[in-house]
Every structure is written in C-alpha cells, then in structure tokens.
Motif scaffolding. Structure first.
Motif, short mmCIF file in Angstrom:
data_model
loop_
_atom_site.label_atom_id
_atom_site.label_comp_id
_atom_site.label_asym_id
_atom_site.label_seq_id
_atom_site.Cartn_x
_atom_site.Cartn_y
_atom_site.Cartn_z
N LEU A 54 12.09 8.02 -6.12
CA LEU A 54 12.18 6.48 -5.46
C LEU A 54 11.44 6.43 -4.30
N LEU A 55 11.57 7.44 -3.32
CA LEU A 55 10.90 7.28 -2.06
C LEU A 55 9.28 7.51 -2.18
N GLY A 56 8.99 8.60 -3.06
CA GLY A 56 7.60 8.48 -3.57
C GLY A 56 6.95 7.32 -4.23
N LEU A 57 7.82 6.78 -4.92
CA LEU A 57 7.22 5.43 -5.53
C LEU A 57 6.95 4.28 -4.38
N VAL A 58 7.81 4.34 -3.48
CA VAL A 58 7.71 3.43 -2.33
C VAL A 58 6.61 3.76 -1.36
N HIS A 59 6.32 4.92 -1.32
CA HIS A 59 5.19 5.39 -0.65
C HIS A 59 3.78 4.93 -1.14
N ASP A 60 3.66 5.41 -2.71
CA ASP A 60 2.44 4.98 -3.24
C ASP A 60 2.29 3.44 -3.28
N LEU A 61 3.41 2.70 -3.58
CA LEU A 61 3.18 1.18 -3.40
C LEU A 61 2.62 0.52 -1.93
N THR A 62 3.36 1.40 -1.09
CA THR A 62 2.79 0.66 0.20
C THR A 62 1.41 1.23 0.68
N GLU A 63 1.09 2.44 0.21
CA GLU A 63 -0.27 2.57 0.40
C GLU A 63 -1.20 1.73 -0.29
N ALA A 89 -6.08 -3.62 8.72
CA ALA A 89 -7.03 -2.83 9.89
C ALA A 89 -6.24 -1.81 10.48
N GLN A 90 -4.72 -1.72 10.54
CA GLN A 90 -3.85 -0.84 11.06
C GLN A 90 -2.84 -0.49 9.94
N PRO A 91 -2.99 -0.03 8.75
CA PRO A 91 -2.19 0.27 8.01
C PRO A 91 -0.65 0.55 8.05
N TRP A 92 0.33 -0.12 7.70
CA TRP A 92 1.73 0.41 7.96
C TRP A 92 2.13 1.40 6.83
N ALA A 93 2.84 2.34 7.45
CA ALA A 93 3.42 3.56 6.65
C ALA A 93 4.87 3.47 6.50
N VAL A 94 5.32 4.04 5.48
CA VAL A 94 6.80 4.11 5.38
C VAL A 94 7.25 4.86 6.62
N SER A 95 6.67 6.16 6.78
CA SER A 95 6.96 6.93 7.92
C SER A 95 7.16 6.00 9.36
N ASP A 96 6.65 4.97 9.43
CA ASP A 96 6.75 4.23 10.72
C ASP A 96 8.05 3.59 11.06
N ALA A 97 8.88 3.48 10.03
CA ALA A 97 10.24 3.06 10.22
C ALA A 97 11.12 4.25 10.46
N PRO A 98 12.44 3.95 10.84
CA PRO A 98 13.49 5.22 11.08
C PRO A 98 13.55 5.78 9.74
N ALA A 99 13.83 6.96 9.53
CA ALA A 99 14.30 7.59 8.43
C ALA A 99 15.65 7.01 7.76
N LEU A 109 3.32 -4.09 -9.29
CA LEU A 109 3.42 -2.98 -9.99
C LEU A 109 2.28 -2.16 -9.78
N LEU A 110 2.41 -0.72 -9.96
CA LEU A 110 1.21 0.17 -9.91
C LEU A 110 0.81 0.53 -11.21
N LEU A 111 -0.30 0.70 -11.45
CA LEU A 111 -0.92 1.17 -12.81
C LEU A 111 -1.39 2.70 -12.80
N ASP A 112 -0.71 3.63 -13.82
CA ASP A 112 -1.38 4.81 -13.79
C ASP A 112 -1.92 5.07 -15.23
N ALA A 113 -3.27 4.74 -15.18
CA ALA A 113 -4.04 4.58 -16.24
C ALA A 113 -4.26 5.62 -17.07
N ALA A 114 -4.06 7.02 -16.33
CA ALA A 114 -4.40 8.28 -17.09
C ALA A 114 -3.25 8.63 -17.76
N ARG A 115 -1.88 8.24 -17.58
CA ARG A 115 -0.73 8.69 -18.35
C ARG A 115 -0.34 7.90 -19.58
N GLY A 116 -0.09 8.58 -20.60
CA GLY A 116 0.24 7.93 -21.87
C GLY A 116 -0.82 7.32 -22.64
#
Length: 208
Positions: free
Chosen positions: A121-130, A137-147, A42-49
């Motif tokens: 949903l894609l934005g959420l997956v991006h945020d979790l991945t980042e 050492a070499q971070p994987w990005a969602v954009s590394d996989a075929p769209a 889970l990702l926490l956004d502490a500034a919301r709510g």
C-alpha cells in the motif's frame, strides 16, 4: 456503452494513452447495497495482463471498500462539450441540424484485487504521488511527511488493482459530419476556449 461504428476507438495504444492522460475515473461496482461509485485517481500499468492493470485506493469508510466487490468498471471521461448546430455550415445550407455533445470516453472493466499489505500500500501511494507531483516545481514526496503520520493515513485506506479484461473506447468527435461542419465546430469550440476538445476533433477528423 453504445458505440456506433464511426465513433469506435479500438486501438489499445490510444485507449491506454487516454486513460494515462485523464488519470481520474469513476469506479462503478454492484453488490448487496446496489450500485456504488467512487471517483478516484488511477495509475495504469499497460504492460501487465492482456489489457493492462489499473491501481488506486479508497477510504476504508467508503461502502465500496467495505463491500470489496470482485468486479468493477472504471469510466474515464476525456474532453467533452456542447456542439451548437449554429456552428455547422449545413445549417445555412438546409437547416436540418440539431445540437449534440462530443466527448472521449474509455470503459475499463475487470477483476479487482484488494490491497491491505502495508508495504504494498505504501508503494502504491509513492507511485501515485510521484505521478501527480511530477509537474510541480518542487515535487512533494511521501517521505516529506513524518513516518508515523503516513502510517496513520495508510491505516485509513485500502488499495486495489483492477486487471482489465474488457476495454472499450468511444471518440464521439463529429466523424459523421461533413468537413465544413467539423471545421465550424472546431472554430466554435476554440472561440469558447475549449481547445482540448477542438484538438481532439481535428485529430479524429476523416480529413486529418
């Protein structure tokens, strides 16, 4: 969660920091099929709510996702471990000691909003991945996989946000013990390689 006063952690900053560091929770809900639980990052956004917002996703095949409950409880468990009474100085003094288990736990409960919009949903997956690739050492990005592959994977999940309305913390770290017992426990834990729990006990000690 039962929390005696000496184990209560009510500082929002400490609770948010623990959830952010642990980053993995058990999501519990109740519905027509009874109690359901999923284990999710889970990702926490502490500034919301009022108390923050937790974001994550489930497989669409998960009964919890099919049920789409309105409310849920996210349980974060931090460092934990067995405490032997043999580590206590008071054992040698009077012998009136018993084993226990020390731990950090945070309970975050609230309302759920389910996310099915593809872009969100894609934005959420991006945020979790980042968040979780940041230490590589070499971070994987969602954009590394075929769209088209990512699009197919997204169709298999459903996202959610949990707006926290109740936040409770328990730091059961020996605060009710004498300083010599705490010191003995810390030494015993370090001897077993449980440095995270030992560090937490030292930080929570009334003598800190």
């Amino acid at each position: 969660m039962y929390v005696p006063p000496h184990f209560l952690q009510s500082d929002p900053a400490a609770l948010h920091a623990a959830m952010d560091t642990i980053a993995f929770a058990t999501l519990v809900s109740h519905g027509a099929d009874g109690m359901l639980a999923s284990h999710v990052p889970l990702l926490l956004d502490a500034a919301r709510g009022a108390h923050g917002v937790l974001r994550g996703h489930l497989a669409r095949a998960n009964p919890q996702a099919r049920q789409k409950p309105d409310q849920a409880l996210a349980i974060f468990l931090g460092p934990e471990g067995y405490i032997s009474p043999g580590w206590y100085a008071s054992k040698r003094e009077h012998g009136k000691v018993v084993p226990t288990w020390n731990y950090i736990a945070v309970h975050a409960s609230g309302r759920l909003r389910w996310i099915e919009d593809g872009a969100e949903l894609l934005g959420l997956v991006h945020d979790l991945t980042e968040r979780h690739e940041a230490g590589q050492a070499q971070p994987w990005a969602v954009s590394d996989a075929p769209a088209d592959f990512i699009a197919g994977m997204l169709r298999g999940i459903i996202g959610f946000e949990l707006e926290i309305t109740g936040l409770q913390g328990k730091w059961k770290l020996g605060q009710n013990r004498q300083p010599a017992d705490i010191a003995g426990s810390v030494a015993g834990l370090r001897g077993q390689g449980a440095d995270d729990l030992a560090d937490a006990m030292e930080q929570a000690s009334p003598m800190a």
